[in-house]
Scaffold this motif. Sequence first.
Motif, PDB file in Angstrom:
ATOM      1  N   LEU A  33       0.830  -1.196   0.000  1.00 19.34           N
ATOM      2  CA  LEU A  33       0.000   0.000   0.000  1.00 19.34           C
ATOM      3  C   LEU A  33       0.869   1.252   0.000  1.00 19.34           C
ATOM      4  N   SER A  34       0.386   2.277  -0.670  1.00 21.15           N
ATOM      5  CA  SER A  34       1.085   3.562  -0.685  1.00 21.15           C
ATOM      6  C   SER A  34       0.955   4.229   0.681  1.00 21.15           C
ATOM      7  N   ILE A  35       1.721   5.273   0.901  1.00 22.38           N
ATOM      8  CA  ILE A  35       1.676   6.004   2.170  1.00 22.38           C
ATOM      9  C   ILE A  35       0.266   6.546   2.414  1.00 22.38           C
ATOM     10  N   ARG A  36      -0.350   7.105   1.380  1.00 21.75           N
ATOM     11  CA  ARG A  36      -1.697   7.673   1.523  1.00 21.75           C
ATOM     12  C   ARG A  36      -2.711   6.604   1.917  1.00 21.75           C
ATOM     13  N   ARG A  37      -2.632   5.447   1.278  1.00 24.87           N
ATOM     14  CA  ARG A  37      -3.574   4.370   1.597  1.00 24.87           C
ATOM     15  C   ARG A  37      -3.304   3.790   2.985  1.00 24.87           C
ATOM     16  N   GLN A  38      -2.042   3.677   3.341  1.00 20.84           N
ATOM     17  CA  GLN A  38      -1.715   3.201   4.686  1.00 20.84           C
ATOM     18  C   GLN A  38      -2.343   4.094   5.755  1.00 20.84           C
ATOM     19  N   ILE A  39      -2.197   5.396   5.571  1.00 19.54           N
ATOM     20  CA  ILE A  39      -2.729   6.351   6.544  1.00 19.54           C
ATOM     21  C   ILE A  39      -4.252   6.279   6.590  1.00 19.54           C
ATOM     22  N   ALA A  40      -4.878   6.242   5.413  1.00 16.49           N
ATOM     23  CA  ALA A  40      -6.343   6.194   5.351  1.00 16.49           C
ATOM     24  C   ALA A  40      -6.882   4.909   5.969  1.00 16.49           C
ATOM     25  N   PHE A  41      -6.280   3.788   5.638  1.00 13.73           N
ATOM     26  CA  PHE A  41      -6.760   2.513   6.141  1.00 13.73           C
ATOM     27  C   PHE A  41      -6.480   2.355   7.636  1.00 13.73           C
ATOM     28  N   ALA A  42      -5.306   2.780   8.079  1.00 16.75           N
ATOM     29  CA  ALA A  42      -4.974   2.690   9.503  1.00 16.75           C
ATOM     30  C   ALA A  42      -5.928   3.551  10.332  1.00 16.75           C
ATOM     31  N   ALA A  43      -6.262   4.724   9.803  1.00 16.92           N
ATOM     32  CA  ALA A  43      -7.202   5.601  10.508  1.00 16.92           C
ATOM     33  C   ALA A  43      -8.590   4.980  10.547  1.00 16.92           C
ATOM     34  N   SER A  44      -8.979   4.316   9.453  1.00 18.28           N
ATOM     35  CA  SER A  44     -10.321   3.734   9.407  1.00 18.28           C
ATOM     36  C   SER A  44     -10.466   2.574  10.378  1.00 18.28           C
ATOM     37  N   VAL A  45      -9.457   1.696  10.453  1.00 21.84           N
ATOM     38  CA  VAL A  45      -9.570   0.549  11.359  1.00 21.84           C
ATOM     39  C   VAL A  45      -9.404   0.967  12.816  1.00 21.84           C
ATOM     40  N   SER A  46      -8.931   2.180  13.037  1.00 20.74           N
ATOM     41  CA  SER A  46      -8.767   2.687  14.398  1.00 20.74           C
ATOM     42  C   SER A  46      -9.984   3.484  14.860  1.00 20.74           C
ATOM     43  N   LEU A  47     -10.462   4.368  13.986  1.00 26.10           N
ATOM     44  CA  LEU A  47     -11.540   5.283  14.371  1.00 26.10           C
ATOM     45  C   LEU A  47     -12.929   4.772  14.011  1.00 26.10           C
ATOM     46  N   LEU A  48     -13.012   3.802  13.086  1.00 25.95           N
ATOM     47  CA  LEU A  48     -14.310   3.276  12.678  1.00 25.95           C
ATOM     48  C   LEU A  48     -14.516   1.851  13.176  1.00 25.95           C
TER      49      LEU A  48
END
Length: 202
Positions: A105-120
């Motif tokens: 995963l790219s840096i942008r996708r890593q950040i988006a996905f990590a945030a989603s599995v944490s906050l959602l």
Amino acid sequence: MQPLFHGILLGFGLILPLGVQNIFIFNQGANQRKLSHALPAVVTAAICDTLLICLAITGVSVVIFSFEWLKTSLFLVGFFFLSYMGWVMWKAAPETGSTHQRSPLSIRRQIAFAASVSLLNPHAILDTIGVIGTSSLLYVDQEKWMFAAAVIAVSWIWFMALAIVGRKLGEFDHNGVLFKRINQVSALIIWFMAIYILSQIF
């Protein structure tokens, strides 16, 4: 020292069970070509946990989630995002015997996905509000923030350790089989969590 030890034990007790967040961080450690390339996911997950813990300690999260429409909206967004994320993880699985086809995963996708599995993630939210927030009521002022700092430190250390373990295991994968299985297991767990979130809405 009691708040410190309490925070450490509680932090490990909540973060050790296998979940979407842990699976994703481990996955990034295993799939990225270098450990440093997984840092965006590690740091994002740790920052999100830090934010949730601080909101729980200050009582803000309880106020926010007293609005049913807001909680429903958050879970609905979480369902669609995690469903998409699972599809991306499954599709990214490399073909057996082809180590050159890894698609980290790219840096942008890593950040988006990590945030989603944490906050959602309803488990993460409920654990933070219900367990950490409630436990913090035992302390006041400096002791309360000592307790919070201990829980936060556990999150940062644990996520980094997961990425390291994932990278070490990934180094033994010479034919792409391990990467394929890790991606597929990650996708299945993420889809299961998406379905669970949808069930909570109804």
